[in-house]
Design a protein around this motif. Sequence first.
Motif, PDB file in Angstrom:
ATOM      1  N   MET A   1       0.943  -1.171  -0.062  1.00  0.00           N
ATOM      2  CA  MET A   1      -0.164   0.069  -0.077  1.00  0.00           C
ATOM      3  C   MET A   1       1.001   1.275  -0.086  1.00  0.00           C
ATOM      4  O   MET A   1       1.799   1.380   0.589  1.00  0.00           O
ATOM      5  N   SER A   2       0.659   2.403  -0.749  1.00  0.00           N
ATOM      6  CA  SER A   2       1.333   3.489  -1.032  1.00  0.00           C
ATOM      7  C   SER A   2       1.207   4.269   0.129  1.00  0.00           C
ATOM      8  O   SER A   2       0.039   4.424   0.791  1.00  0.00           O
ATOM      9  N   ASP A   3       2.178   5.061   0.659  1.00  0.00           N
ATOM     10  CA  ASP A   3       1.990   5.961   1.689  1.00  0.00           C
ATOM     11  C   ASP A   3       1.771   7.590   1.074  1.00  0.00           C
ATOM     12  O   ASP A   3       1.462   8.439   1.743  1.00  0.00           O
ATOM     13  N   GLU A   4       1.633   7.438  -0.310  1.00  0.00           N
ATOM     14  CA  GLU A   4       1.385   8.676  -1.194  1.00  0.00           C
ATOM     15  C   GLU A   4       0.250   8.371  -2.001  1.00  0.00           C
ATOM     16  O   GLU A   4       0.244   7.439  -2.516  1.00  0.00           O
ATOM     17  N   TYR A   5      -0.655   9.672  -2.195  1.00  0.00           N
ATOM     18  CA  TYR A   5      -1.533   9.441  -3.247  1.00  0.00           C
ATOM     19  C   TYR A   5      -1.647  10.812  -3.853  1.00  0.00           C
ATOM     20  O   TYR A   5      -1.327  11.883  -3.430  1.00  0.00           O
ATOM     21  N   TYR A   6      -2.322  10.565  -5.215  1.00  0.00           N
ATOM     22  CA  TYR A   6      -2.191  12.150  -6.243  1.00  0.00           C
ATOM     23  C   TYR A   6      -3.549  11.972  -6.691  1.00  0.00           C
ATOM     24  O   TYR A   6      -4.080  10.829  -7.008  1.00  0.00           O
ATOM     25  N   TYR A   7      -3.936  13.135  -6.944  1.00  0.00           N
ATOM     26  CA  TYR A   7      -5.233  13.235  -7.855  1.00  0.00           C
ATOM     27  C   TYR A   7      -4.845  13.754  -9.283  1.00  0.00           C
ATOM     28  O   TYR A   7      -4.218  14.468  -9.803  1.00  0.00           O
ATOM     29  N   CYS A   8      -5.114  12.599 -10.116  1.00  0.00           N
ATOM     30  CA  CYS A   8      -4.735  13.044 -11.533  1.00  0.00           C
ATOM     31  C   CYS A   8      -6.075  13.593 -12.135  1.00  0.00           C
ATOM     32  O   CYS A   8      -7.059  13.253 -12.361  1.00  0.00           O
ATOM     33  N   VAL A   9      -5.613  14.883 -12.659  1.00  0.00           N
ATOM     34  CA  VAL A   9      -6.588  15.731 -13.461  1.00  0.00           C
ATOM     35  C   VAL A   9      -7.090  15.597 -14.662  1.00  0.00           C
ATOM     36  O   VAL A   9      -7.960  15.692 -15.340  1.00  0.00           O
ATOM     37  N   LYS A  10      -6.110  14.589 -15.325  1.00  0.00           N
ATOM     38  CA  LYS A  10      -6.481  14.031 -16.768  1.00  0.00           C
ATOM     39  C   LYS A  10      -7.564  13.180 -16.581  1.00  0.00           C
ATOM     40  O   LYS A  10      -8.429  12.915 -17.495  1.00  0.00           O
ATOM     41  N   HIS A  11      -7.287  12.245 -15.561  1.00  0.00           N
ATOM     42  CA  HIS A  11      -8.328  10.888 -15.740  1.00  0.00           C
ATOM     43  C   HIS A  11      -9.302  11.027 -14.526  1.00  0.00           C
ATOM     44  O   HIS A  11      -9.959  10.303 -14.485  1.00  0.00           O
ATOM     45  N   LYS A  12      -9.099  12.148 -13.796  1.00  0.00           N
ATOM     46  CA  LYS A  12     -10.029  12.372 -12.629  1.00  0.00           C
ATOM     47  C   LYS A  12     -10.000  11.204 -11.675  1.00  0.00           C
ATOM     48  O   LYS A  12     -11.415  10.678 -11.344  1.00  0.00           O
ATOM     49  N   THR A  13      -9.078  10.708 -11.335  1.00  0.00           N
ATOM     50  CA  THR A  13      -8.942   9.720 -10.509  1.00  0.00           C
ATOM     51  C   THR A  13      -7.839   9.701  -9.400  1.00  0.00           C
ATOM     52  O   THR A  13      -6.620  10.538  -9.560  1.00  0.00           O
ATOM     53  N   VAL A  14      -7.621   8.898  -8.454  1.00  0.00           N
ATOM     54  CA  VAL A  14      -6.562   8.841  -7.445  1.00  0.00           C
ATOM     55  C   VAL A  14      -5.809   8.059  -7.941  1.00  0.00           C
ATOM     56  O   VAL A  14      -6.163   6.640  -8.478  1.00  0.00           O
ATOM     57  N   GLU A  15      -4.398   8.254  -7.643  1.00  0.00           N
ATOM     58  CA  GLU A  15      -3.359   7.156  -8.158  1.00  0.00           C
ATOM     59  C   GLU A  15      -1.996   7.107  -7.028  1.00  0.00           C
ATOM     60  O   GLU A  15      -2.027   8.007  -6.433  1.00  0.00           O
ATOM     61  N   GLY A  16      -1.475   6.116  -7.108  1.00  0.00           N
ATOM     62  CA  GLY A  16      -0.435   6.196  -6.294  1.00  0.00           C
ATOM     63  C   GLY A  16       0.671   6.788  -6.936  1.00  0.00           C
ATOM     64  O   GLY A  16       0.745   7.429  -8.107  1.00  0.00           O
ATOM     65  N   PRO A  17       2.102   6.571  -6.602  1.00  0.00           N
ATOM     66  CA  PRO A  17       3.181   7.231  -7.145  1.00  0.00           C
ATOM     67  C   PRO A  17       3.504   6.761  -8.537  1.00  0.00           C
ATOM     68  O   PRO A  17       4.207   7.505  -9.202  1.00  0.00           O
ATOM     69  N   GLU A  18       3.208   5.611  -9.018  1.00  0.00           N
ATOM     70  CA  GLU A  18       3.259   5.368 -10.348  1.00  0.00           C
ATOM     71  C   GLU A  18       2.416   5.562 -11.376  1.00  0.00           C
ATOM     72  O   GLU A  18       2.684   5.148 -12.632  1.00  0.00           O
TER      73      GLU A  18
END
Length: 56
Positions: A1-18
């Motif tokens: 499980m990732s310790d960091e999460y990102y919001y992708c404005v291109k796909h409008k979804t939450v992603e991990g570092p990869e």
Amino acid sequence: MSDEYYYCVKHKTVEGPEGCAARHRLGPYPTRAAAEHALETVAERNEAWDEADRDD
């Protein structure tokens, strides 16, 4: 499980570092829930900064 999460404005979804390239992402956020609310956080911060600018 990732310790960091990102919001992708291109796909409008939450992603991990990869996920997508940095230019498409907001974050990192410490939790998935925080990343899910990234656009709300941005709007709140922008409003606070706009208000601070008006007060100057």
